[in-house]
Design a protein around this motif. Structure first.
Motif, mmCIF file in Angstrom:
data_model
loop_
_atom_site.group_PDB
_atom_site.id
_atom_site.type_symbol
_atom_site.label_atom_id
_atom_site.label_comp_id
_atom_site.label_asym_id
_atom_site.label_seq_id
_atom_site.Cartn_x
_atom_site.Cartn_y
_atom_site.Cartn_z
ATOM 1 N N ASN A 181 0.760 -1.260 0.141
ATOM 2 C CA ASN A 181 0.004 0.084 0.050
ATOM 3 C C ASN A 181 0.854 1.404 0.030
ATOM 4 O OD1 ASN A 181 -2.256 -1.696 -0.027
ATOM 5 N ND2 ASN A 181 -2.347 -1.483 2.460
ATOM 6 N N TYR A 182 1.730 1.511 0.788
ATOM 7 C CA TYR A 182 2.901 2.245 0.849
ATOM 8 C C TYR A 182 3.638 2.583 -0.468
ATOM 9 C CZ TYR A 182 6.472 5.398 2.950
ATOM 10 O OH TYR A 182 7.373 6.540 3.385
ATOM 11 N N TYR A 183 3.888 1.553 -1.214
ATOM 12 C CA TYR A 183 4.511 1.905 -2.424
ATOM 13 C C TYR A 183 3.751 2.278 -3.560
ATOM 14 C CZ TYR A 183 9.355 0.318 -2.344
ATOM 15 O OH TYR A 183 10.853 0.236 -2.039
ATOM 16 N N LEU A 229 12.084 -3.587 -0.892
ATOM 17 C CA LEU A 229 11.239 -2.872 -0.308
ATOM 18 C C LEU A 229 11.500 -2.685 1.067
ATOM 19 C CD1 LEU A 229 9.640 -4.237 -2.512
ATOM 20 C CD2 LEU A 229 7.610 -4.294 -1.158
ATOM 21 N N ARG A 230 12.375 -3.101 1.863
ATOM 22 C CA ARG A 230 12.684 -2.615 3.059
ATOM 23 C C ARG A 230 13.418 -1.155 2.968
ATOM 24 N NH1 ARG A 230 14.079 -8.375 6.458
ATOM 25 N NH2 ARG A 230 11.825 -9.536 6.086
ATOM 26 N N ALA A 231 14.620 -1.329 2.246
ATOM 27 C CA ALA A 231 15.487 -0.151 2.190
ATOM 28 C C ALA A 231 14.700 0.974 1.495
ATOM 29 C CB ALA A 231 16.430 -0.375 1.344
ATOM 30 N N GLY A 232 13.756 0.532 0.808
ATOM 31 C CA GLY A 232 12.692 1.479 -0.149
ATOM 32 C C GLY A 232 11.836 2.264 0.902
ATOM 33 N N THR A 233 11.323 1.593 1.881
ATOM 34 C CA THR A 233 10.310 2.055 2.658
ATOM 35 C C THR A 233 10.667 3.132 3.487
ATOM 36 O OG1 THR A 233 10.505 0.194 4.256
ATOM 37 C CG2 THR A 233 8.838 0.390 2.716
#
Length: 383
Positions: A181-183, A229-233
């Motif tokens: 959802n965040y992405y 995704l972890r680094a991206g968030t």
């Protein structure tokens, strides 16, 4: 031919670390799911919905708030109707010395009067304070809402407190609903910003902002495609913090709350420096460059993603330079000074006559219509 192009685009040697194939990611553990690029592409049509939501927000929320704060449209004084000058204006809005001389002879007008006509005519095409207030309020609402959503998700995530968790067992890291959802929300928002940038208030850093939006969209998309995704968030969350204070400072400026504007600008400057010049390079970029190298090793898309992060960091340095200039002026003037990206002229604009002499109108110094009553425009570092 199509299969060859497809295999080249989705080359495992480009997207994945060594000894890992797409087939390894096709069978996640029961109840888990790995990211697939097709999932995040829903953000592209969703960006149109974001634009519609923005229009509704500006009409139903921002404008009523502006009315409560007594923010007027601030329509500029219209230029005197003149068919000759209007035709010329459509091809060139800033006539040079020779063109001024030609128009002066053709119309039998003083060059000074022609310069004033073009200034007033340009101001007619500039956005009103009400429009700028509505635009800033929309961005403030989004950044605040998405930051609250992100911090609730990240607060219970181990990789927020130990960035090495971003790389353990990579790329076999399940996708959570919160991450998805965040992405999608962030990608849809930045796609909408890139589209609306051509119709929104045009500023001096238009090209820099275009590069920023493209780099951000590419970074979000690529990090999703190879499950970073972890680094991206973390990257997205860090970028949203200072924008909240920036847009709030703009709103206070347009509402003519000078002390509140100055205070929010100080908070914006501090948060920008802390998040984008300290946390981002020395915590997140360090993790993507060094910690990931140590745990999973480099591969082709790894180099691309790090390059995009360094592009963003370069832009941060440029923006902080602009912010620092405003802050230095504020120290000597006692209030936030005019932004170097000022996007509107006023009747106090300095004019240059045919002989190159400067003429200031009635001793006023501001070029921005929003500087009336001593309230400067605040928009440095916006993205």
């Amino acid at each position: 031919m199509t299969s060859t192009v497809f295999s080249w685009i989705w080359s495992e040697s480009f997207w994945l670390p060594g000894n890992i194939t797409w087939a390894d990611l096709e069978h996640p553990p029961p109840g888990a799911e790995y990211p697939r690029l097709g999932q995040v592409l829903y953000a592209v049509p969703l960006s149109v919905g974001v634009l519609v939501l923005r229009l509704l927000f500006e009409r139903l929320v921002a404008k009523p708030c502006a009315h409560i704060l007594r923010i007027q449209s601030g329509v500029s004084r219209p230029a005197q109707p003149n068919a000759v000058l209007e035709r010329f204006y459509k091809s060139r809005t800033f006539p040079d010395v020779k063109q001024l001389e030609g128009l002066s002879k053709q119309l039998d007008w003083d060059e000074r009067k022609i310069q004033r006509w073009f200034r007033l005519r340009r101001n007619q095409d500039k956005p009103t304070i009400l429009k700028k207030f509505s635009e800033s309020m929309w961005r403030f609402a989004f950044y605040l809402g998405i930051f609250i959503y992100a911090i609730r998700h990240l607060w219970v995530s181990p990789w927020m407190w130990d960035t090495k968790e971003c790389w353990y067992n990579y790329p076999f890291q399940p996708l959570s609903p919160g991450q998805y959802n965040y992405y999608v929300a962030e990608l849809a928002f930045y796609c909408s910003l890139m589209l609306s940038q051509f119709t929104d208030i045009k500023r001096k850093d238009f090209n820099i902002m275009l590069v920023h939006h493209l780099a951000t969209i590419a970074l979000i998309t690529f990090s999703y495609a190879n499950n970073m995704l972890r680094a991206g968030t973390l990257v997205m969350c860090v970028h949203d913090v200072s924008d909240i204070f920036l847009e709030a400072a703009k709103l206070a400026n347009y509402a003519k709350c000078q002390r509140l504007c100055d205070g929010l600008f100080v908070l914006f400057s501090m948060s920008f420096f802390l998040t984008r010049l300290i946390i981002f390079p020395f915590w997140i970029v360090y993790s993507v460059l060094i910690e990931s190298w140590e745990i999973i090793g480099p591969y082709q898309s790894w180099w691309l993603l790090n390059g995009l992060l360094l592009v963003l960091q370069f832009l941060h340095v440029i923006w902080f330079y602009l912010i620092a200039r405003i802050a230095i002026k504020a120290i000597f003037k006692g209030k936030v000074s005019k932004d170097d990206r000022s996007d509107i002229e006023s009747s106090s604009e300095e004019e240059v006559d045919a002989n190159g002499r400067n003429h200031s109108s009635r001793g006023l110094n501001s070029k921005d219509a929003s500087h009336n009553n001593g309230h400067p425009k605040v928009n440095a570092g916006d993205h």
